[in-house]
Design a protein around this motif. Structure first.
Motif, PDB file in Angstrom:
ATOM      1  N   PRO A   1       0.827  -1.213   0.000  1.00 43.36           N
ATOM      2  CA  PRO A   1       0.000   0.000   0.000  1.00 43.36           C
ATOM      3  C   PRO A   1       0.858   1.259   0.000  1.00 43.36           C
ATOM      4  O   PRO A   1       2.042   1.221   0.366  1.00 43.36           O
ATOM      5  CB  PRO A   1      -0.806  -0.129   1.291  1.00 43.36           C
ATOM      6  CG  PRO A   1      -0.012  -1.050   2.153  1.00 43.36           C
ATOM      7  CD  PRO A   1       0.662  -2.016   1.222  1.00 43.36           C
ATOM      8  N   PRO A   2       0.306   2.377  -0.395  1.00 42.63           N
ATOM      9  CA  PRO A   2       1.079   3.619  -0.479  1.00 42.63           C
ATOM     10  C   PRO A   2       1.754   4.041   0.813  1.00 42.63           C
ATOM     11  O   PRO A   2       2.766   4.754   0.770  1.00 42.63           O
ATOM     12  CB  PRO A   2       0.030   4.655  -0.912  1.00 42.63           C
ATOM     13  CG  PRO A   2      -0.973   3.856  -1.675  1.00 42.63           C
ATOM     14  CD  PRO A   2      -1.050   2.541  -0.967  1.00 42.63           C
ATOM     15  N   ASP A   3       1.229   3.624   1.956  1.00 43.62           N
ATOM     16  CA  ASP A   3       1.845   4.018   3.226  1.00 43.62           C
ATOM     17  C   ASP A   3       2.838   2.986   3.742  1.00 43.62           C
ATOM     18  O   ASP A   3       3.285   3.059   4.888  1.00 43.62           O
ATOM     19  CB  ASP A   3       0.780   4.312   4.279  1.00 43.62           C
ATOM     20  CG  ASP A   3      -0.171   3.151   4.529  1.00 43.62           C
ATOM     21  OD1 ASP A   3      -0.023   2.085   3.873  1.00 43.62           O
ATOM     22  OD2 ASP A   3      -1.079   3.290   5.373  1.00 43.62           O
ATOM     23  N   HIS A   4       3.230   2.024   2.900  1.00 45.81           N
ATOM     24  CA  HIS A   4       4.234   1.041   3.308  1.00 45.81           C
ATOM     25  C   HIS A   4       5.623   1.689   3.323  1.00 45.81           C
ATOM     26  O   HIS A   4       5.947   2.523   2.467  1.00 45.81           O
ATOM     27  CB  HIS A   4       4.229  -0.155   2.353  1.00 45.81           C
ATOM     28  CG  HIS A   4       4.996  -1.332   2.863  1.00 45.81           C
ATOM     29  ND1 HIS A   4       6.371  -1.413   2.801  1.00 45.81           N
ATOM     30  CD2 HIS A   4       4.574  -2.491   3.452  1.00 45.81           C
ATOM     31  CE1 HIS A   4       6.770  -2.551   3.324  1.00 45.81           C
ATOM     32  NE2 HIS A   4       5.701  -3.237   3.729  1.00 45.81           N
ATOM     33  N   ALA A   5       6.453   1.256   4.257  1.00 49.38           N
ATOM     34  CA  ALA A   5       7.777   1.862   4.428  1.00 49.38           C
ATOM     35  C   ALA A   5       8.649   1.758   3.190  1.00 49.38           C
ATOM     36  O   ALA A   5       9.525   2.627   2.977  1.00 49.38           O
ATOM     37  CB  ALA A   5       8.486   1.207   5.619  1.00 49.38           C
ATOM     38  N   ARG A   6       8.437   0.764   2.340  1.00 46.27           N
ATOM     39  CA  ARG A   6       9.328   0.591   1.188  1.00 46.27           C
ATOM     40  C   ARG A   6       9.155   1.689   0.151  1.00 46.27           C
ATOM     41  O   ARG A   6      10.034   1.872  -0.705  1.00 46.27           O
ATOM     42  CB  ARG A   6       9.124  -0.791   0.554  1.00 46.27           C
ATOM     43  CG  ARG A   6       9.510  -1.921   1.491  1.00 46.27           C
ATOM     44  CD  ARG A   6       9.518  -3.268   0.817  1.00 46.27           C
ATOM     45  NE  ARG A   6      10.699  -3.461  -0.026  1.00 46.27           N
ATOM     46  CZ  ARG A   6      11.007  -4.640  -0.584  1.00 46.27           C
ATOM     47  NH1 ARG A   6      10.227  -5.694  -0.387  1.00 46.27           N
ATOM     48  NH2 ARG A   6      12.081  -4.760  -1.338  1.00 46.27           N
ATOM     49  N   TRP A   7       8.037   2.421   0.200  1.00 40.44           N
ATOM     50  CA  TRP A   7       7.862   3.555  -0.699  1.00 40.44           C
ATOM     51  C   TRP A   7       8.505   4.832  -0.156  1.00 40.44           C
ATOM     52  O   TRP A   7       8.740   5.781  -0.909  1.00 40.44           O
ATOM     53  CB  TRP A   7       6.376   3.823  -0.948  1.00 40.44           C
ATOM     54  CG  TRP A   7       5.633   2.730  -1.630  1.00 40.44           C
ATOM     55  CD1 TRP A   7       4.662   1.917  -1.103  1.00 40.44           C
ATOM     56  CD2 TRP A   7       5.788   2.307  -2.994  1.00 40.44           C
ATOM     57  NE1 TRP A   7       4.198   1.025  -2.041  1.00 40.44           N
ATOM     58  CE2 TRP A   7       4.868   1.246  -3.213  1.00 40.44           C
ATOM     59  CE3 TRP A   7       6.593   2.730  -4.054  1.00 40.44           C
ATOM     60  CZ2 TRP A   7       4.752   0.603  -4.442  1.00 40.44           C
ATOM     61  CZ3 TRP A   7       6.480   2.079  -5.279  1.00 40.44           C
ATOM     62  CH2 TRP A   7       5.568   1.034  -5.462  1.00 40.44           C
ATOM     63  N   TYR A   8       8.779   4.868   1.130  1.00 37.03           N
ATOM     64  CA  TYR A   8       9.173   6.129   1.762  1.00 37.03           C
ATOM     65  C   TYR A   8      10.486   6.708   1.244  1.00 37.03           C
ATOM     66  O   TYR A   8      10.599   7.944   1.103  1.00 37.03           O
ATOM     67  CB  TYR A   8       9.180   5.972   3.291  1.00 37.03           C
ATOM     68  CG  TYR A   8       7.823   6.253   3.903  1.00 37.03           C
ATOM     69  CD1 TYR A   8       6.669   5.693   3.356  1.00 37.03           C
ATOM     70  CD2 TYR A   8       7.689   7.086   5.003  1.00 37.03           C
ATOM     71  CE1 TYR A   8       5.419   5.960   3.893  1.00 37.03           C
ATOM     72  CE2 TYR A   8       6.433   7.363   5.542  1.00 37.03           C
ATOM     73  CZ  TYR A   8       5.312   6.802   4.992  1.00 37.03           C
ATOM     74  OH  TYR A   8       4.082   7.080   5.520  1.00 37.03           O
ATOM     75  N   PRO A   9      11.507   5.918   0.912  1.00 38.32           N
ATOM     76  CA  PRO A   9      12.707   6.538   0.330  1.00 38.32           C
ATOM     77  C   PRO A   9      12.425   7.261  -0.985  1.00 38.32           C
ATOM     78  O   PRO A   9      13.043   8.293  -1.279  1.00 38.32           O
ATOM     79  CB  PRO A   9      13.654   5.353   0.134  1.00 38.32           C
ATOM     80  CG  PRO A   9      13.198   4.329   1.122  1.00 38.32           C
ATOM     81  CD  PRO A   9      11.709   4.481   1.187  1.00 38.32           C
ATOM     82  N   PHE A  10      11.477   6.741  -1.751  1.00 34.20           N
ATOM     83  CA  PHE A  10      11.116   7.397  -3.008  1.00 34.20           C
ATOM     84  C   PHE A  10      10.384   8.708  -2.736  1.00 34.20           C
ATOM     85  O   PHE A  10      10.615   9.710  -3.425  1.00 34.20           O
ATOM     86  CB  PHE A  10      10.246   6.463  -3.852  1.00 34.20           C
ATOM     87  CG  PHE A  10      10.965   5.241  -4.341  1.00 34.20           C
ATOM     88  CD1 PHE A  10      11.724   5.275  -5.503  1.00 34.20           C
ATOM     89  CD2 PHE A  10      10.904   4.046  -3.631  1.00 34.20           C
ATOM     90  CE1 PHE A  10      12.396   4.150  -5.957  1.00 34.20           C
ATOM     91  CE2 PHE A  10      11.573   2.925  -4.072  1.00 34.20           C
ATOM     92  CZ  PHE A  10      12.318   2.970  -5.234  1.00 34.20           C
TER      93      PHE A  10
ATOM     94  N   VAL B   1      -4.626  -2.837  -2.965  1.00 37.96           N
ATOM     95  CA  VAL B   1      -4.040  -2.310  -1.727  1.00 37.96           C
ATOM     96  C   VAL B   1      -4.030  -0.779  -1.673  1.00 37.96           C
ATOM     97  O   VAL B   1      -3.586  -0.204  -0.688  1.00 37.96           O
ATOM     98  CB  VAL B   1      -2.592  -2.826  -1.536  1.00 37.96           C
ATOM     99  CG1 VAL B   1      -2.577  -4.345  -1.435  1.00 37.96           C
ATOM    100  CG2 VAL B   1      -1.688  -2.344  -2.677  1.00 37.96           C
ATOM    101  N   GLY B   2      -4.531  -0.132  -2.733  1.00 35.76           N
ATOM    102  CA  GLY B   2      -4.387   1.314  -2.822  1.00 35.76           C
ATOM    103  C   GLY B   2      -5.635   2.107  -2.471  1.00 35.76           C
ATOM    104  O   GLY B   2      -5.987   3.043  -3.201  1.00 35.76           O
ATOM    105  N   ARG B   3      -6.296   1.769  -1.383  1.00 34.98           N
ATOM    106  CA  ARG B   3      -7.435   2.598  -0.991  1.00 34.98           C
ATOM    107  C   ARG B   3      -6.982   4.028  -0.719  1.00 34.98           C
ATOM    108  O   ARG B   3      -5.905   4.250  -0.149  1.00 34.98           O
ATOM    109  CB  ARG B   3      -8.112   2.028   0.263  1.00 34.98           C
ATOM    110  CG  ARG B   3      -9.023   0.854  -0.029  1.00 34.98           C
ATOM    111  CD  ARG B   3      -9.955   0.560   1.121  1.00 34.98           C
ATOM    112  NE  ARG B   3     -10.899   1.644   1.364  1.00 34.98           N
ATOM    113  CZ  ARG B   3     -12.063   1.497   2.003  1.00 34.98           C
ATOM    114  NH1 ARG B   3     -12.405   0.313   2.461  1.00 34.98           N
ATOM    115  NH2 ARG B   3     -12.851   2.519   2.188  1.00 34.98           N
TER     116      ARG B   3
END
Length: 286
Positions: free
Chosen positions: A135-144, A174-176
């Motif tokens: 989902p957009p709030d997952h930590a793996r997106w945060y560096p981007f 997963v993208g609500r």
């Protein structure tokens, strides 16, 4: 059609024969489920795309160097950044580039995003949460997200349900839109565009855009004739500056989409904002 307003299409897939050569076969999806016509499905040259844009009075399209799943599975593919960069270099007044993101690439992907922006003039980032079931709030997106803030570029991401694009690789939705809430709180400087409207949670998407100054709505991939009254009201009133135009071509054709927007009960100032002014402001092209 409003002859005075030339639109900016913020969500467009490059559909040349070269681009399609690197994609899995998706005939049952695009031709069957989505209804893309046979001629378009076979490929559209850049010159033909420009001809169609002109008929729809679209000045510029943002071409996505999409990253669709992790390379290695036969249902997944990445559009090379270089392919989009070449198209933009050939027609710099008509195309801009968006860099696709793959969270499994980690810092290598973050560095590739930076090179796309600094070396090739890409103006934003783009990703599909569902292809990675993150989902957009997952930590793996945060560096981007952090790199987008540093580069001062927007990020657009699909919100709402995902379809089954390939029966070999069904993905969870997963993208609500509510998942953007944490992202907007954690990155108040990040310009976040929820594309594909957030179907079927469109009121939830409106709520996120209303709550957060840095959250916007992209109207691509879903025919304007079926947009809910709540979205039309939002665009006409307190959300006039929060919505941008897109087609997700070839999912929607340029001319048909433009005609359907013209048929909506939009105030002239709202239509100008959605078709053009908001995108120019958000992407700092004005």
């Amino acid at each position: 059609m409003d002859e005075e307003v030339w639109a900016i299409d913020a969500v467009v897939n490059i559909w040349t024969e070269e681009a399609l050569a690197g994609r899995p076969e998706r005939g049952s999806f695009y031709r069957g489920k989505i209804g893309v016509d046979a001629e378009t499905f076979q490929g559209v040259s850049l010159d033909e795309m420009l001809r169609r844009m002109d008929k729809a009075r679209i000045e510029r399209s943002f071409l996505i160097a999409a990253k669709v799943g992790t390379i290695g599975h036969p249902a997944c593919y990445h559009v090379p950044y270089d392919l989009v960069a070449k198209a933009v270099a050939a027609y710099p007044d008509r195309f801009s580039g968006l860099a696709g993101l793959d969270p499994t690439e980690g810092m290598d992907g973050v560095r590739a995003l930076e090179r796309a922006v600094r070396d090739h003039g890409f103006i934003g980032a783009h990703f599909y949460p569902h292809w990675y079931e993150l989902p957009p709030d997952h930590a793996r997106w945060y560096p981007f997200y952090a790199k987008c803030v540093e580069l001062d570029i927007p990020v657009q991401l699909q919100v709402g349900q995902s379809l089954v694009y390939d029966p070999r690789y069904p993905r969870r939705s997963v993208g609500r839109p509510i998942t953007l809430d944490s992202v907007a709180c954690d990155f108040p400087e990040l310009k976040i565009i929820g594309i594909h409207l957030g179907v079927p949670w469109m009121d939830e998407m409106i709520a996120m855009a209303w709550k957060h100054q840095n959250v916007f709505i992209g109207t691509d991939a879903h025919s304007p004739r079926y947009w809910p009254a709540s979205l039309i009201h939002y665009m006409n009133t307190y959300g006039r500056k929060k919505v941008i135009f897109g087609t997700d071509f070839p999912v929607l054709g340029f001319e048909r989409t433009r005609e359907e927007i013209e048929a909506l009960d939009l105030r002239p100032e709202s239509k100008r904002a959605v078709l053009r002014e908001n995108t120019l402001r958000i992407y700092k092209l004005a």
